[in-house]
Write an enzyme that holds these catalytic residues in place. Structure first.
Site, mmCIF file in Angstrom:
data_model
loop_
_atom_site.group_PDB
_atom_site.id
_atom_site.type_symbol
_atom_site.label_atom_id
_atom_site.label_comp_id
_atom_site.label_asym_id
_atom_site.label_seq_id
_atom_site.Cartn_x
_atom_site.Cartn_y
_atom_site.Cartn_z
ATOM 1 N N PRO A 76 5.518 4.407 -71.797
ATOM 2 C CA PRO A 76 5.823 5.533 -72.690
ATOM 3 C C PRO A 76 7.103 5.315 -73.480
ATOM 4 O O PRO A 76 8.056 4.686 -73.002
ATOM 5 C CB PRO A 76 5.972 6.714 -71.725
ATOM 6 N N GLY B 214 13.140 6.870 -71.313
ATOM 7 C CA GLY B 214 14.192 6.408 -70.413
ATOM 8 C C GLY B 214 13.823 5.191 -69.595
ATOM 9 O O GLY B 214 14.453 4.901 -68.582
ATOM 10 N N ASP C 26 20.453 -2.215 -73.997
ATOM 11 C CA ASP C 26 19.617 -2.462 -72.822
ATOM 12 C C ASP C 26 18.957 -3.840 -72.837
ATOM 13 O O ASP C 26 18.529 -4.335 -71.788
ATOM 14 C CB ASP C 26 18.503 -1.406 -72.714
ATOM 15 N N LYS D 27 12.310 -0.487 -66.740
ATOM 16 C CA LYS D 27 13.414 -0.409 -65.790
ATOM 17 C C LYS D 27 13.700 1.058 -65.496
ATOM 18 O O LYS D 27 13.317 1.952 -66.253
ATOM 19 C CB LYS D 27 14.686 -1.056 -66.348
#
Length: 268
Positions: A90, A94, A132, A8
């Protein structure tokens, strides 16, 4: 069963206040993108987890995929499984990849065991794994407040746009990112701005982590500037970094980023 847990991006990320529980209140848009891991779960005689691809730091026993299993097993006594995660997104970038892996594991285990849990129930389990995680249950654009767990409908679609994600292979911890932030209330309506014209985002929609991190990691600032030079309608760092994304109407030349981890594709 195989699934493809996706990343996201944050479109805008305002750190609005420090909470008494030690977390921060935020305001942001979470938007799903197609950069994905691969997760396979199959029945087994005993519970096991293995990963390939990008090396995942830390103890594998604490992986969110296993946490998802233990949460459901506690309430439903589900049979053991073998999990294999091929890590592509990765880490510490973020992009929410680990959160996606855990949430997708919940969805898969719910289906495999015919538990009949609703999306709302799955979101409650996901919230126990991290702020999240619940987003990836429904996996659609939302306006987010609270510490990242309060979802509000958002009238925003970027369907037809193209996105480029560039990760300069820098790991930024959440602690490091927050150490450079001074929370402050928004002085404009972020949700309304996001629902407006993308042409207005550049001047108003910002990631508060950028103020300190772009000065410390100048390569991130350089990537963002380059994306704008190549015609990005909007470019920003996502989450607490270090990945930068650009939203475009047409394909762009990616040859400037060969030394980085890069993904590009269409937005839904």
């Amino acid at each position: 069963m195989i699934s493809y847990p996706n990343a996201k991006i944050n479109i805008g990320l305002a750190i609005t206040s420090k909470r008494q529980d030690g977390f921060h209140d935020i305001a942001s848009c979470f938007y799903p993108v197609g950069w994905s891991d691969i997760l396979e779960i199959i029945p087994s005689e005993e519970l096991s987890f293995q990963s390939t691809g990008i090396d995942i730091p830390g103890n594998a026993d604490h992986n969110l995929c296993l946490q998802a299993y233990h949460l459901l097993n506690k309430d439903f006594n589900i049979p053991p499984v073998q999990m294999h995660l091929h890590k592509i997104i990765p880490i510490g970038a973020g992009l929410g990849g680990g959160s996606a892996d855990g949430a997708f594991a919940l969805v898969m285990l719910n289906e495999m065991n015919n538990l009949g849990l609703s999306d709302e129930q799955l979101e409650e389990y996901a919230a126990q794994m991290g702020s999240d995680c619940p987003f990836f249950i429904k996996n659609k654009p939302v306006y987010v407040t609270g510490r990242g767990e309060v979802f509000n409908e958002l009238d925003l679609t970027l369907k037809g746009k193209k996105i480029v994600l560039v990760n300069p292979n820098i790991h930024i911890s959440t602690k490091e990112a927050y150490s450079g932030v001074s929370p402050k209330a928004l002085d404009f309506e972020l949700k309304a701005t996001l629902e407006g014209n993308i042409e207005d985002w550049k001047d108003h929609v910002k990631n508060d982590f950028e103020d300190s991190l772009l000065k410390k990691y100048t390569v991130i600032d350089k990537i963002k500037s380059d994306l704008y030079k190549q015609g990005a309608e909007y470019a920003s760092m996502t989450g607490s970094g270090s990945t930068v994304f650009g939203i475009f109407s047409t394909e762009i030349d990616l040859s400037n980023y060969t030394e980085y981890s890069v993904w590009s594709g269409d937005l839904d």
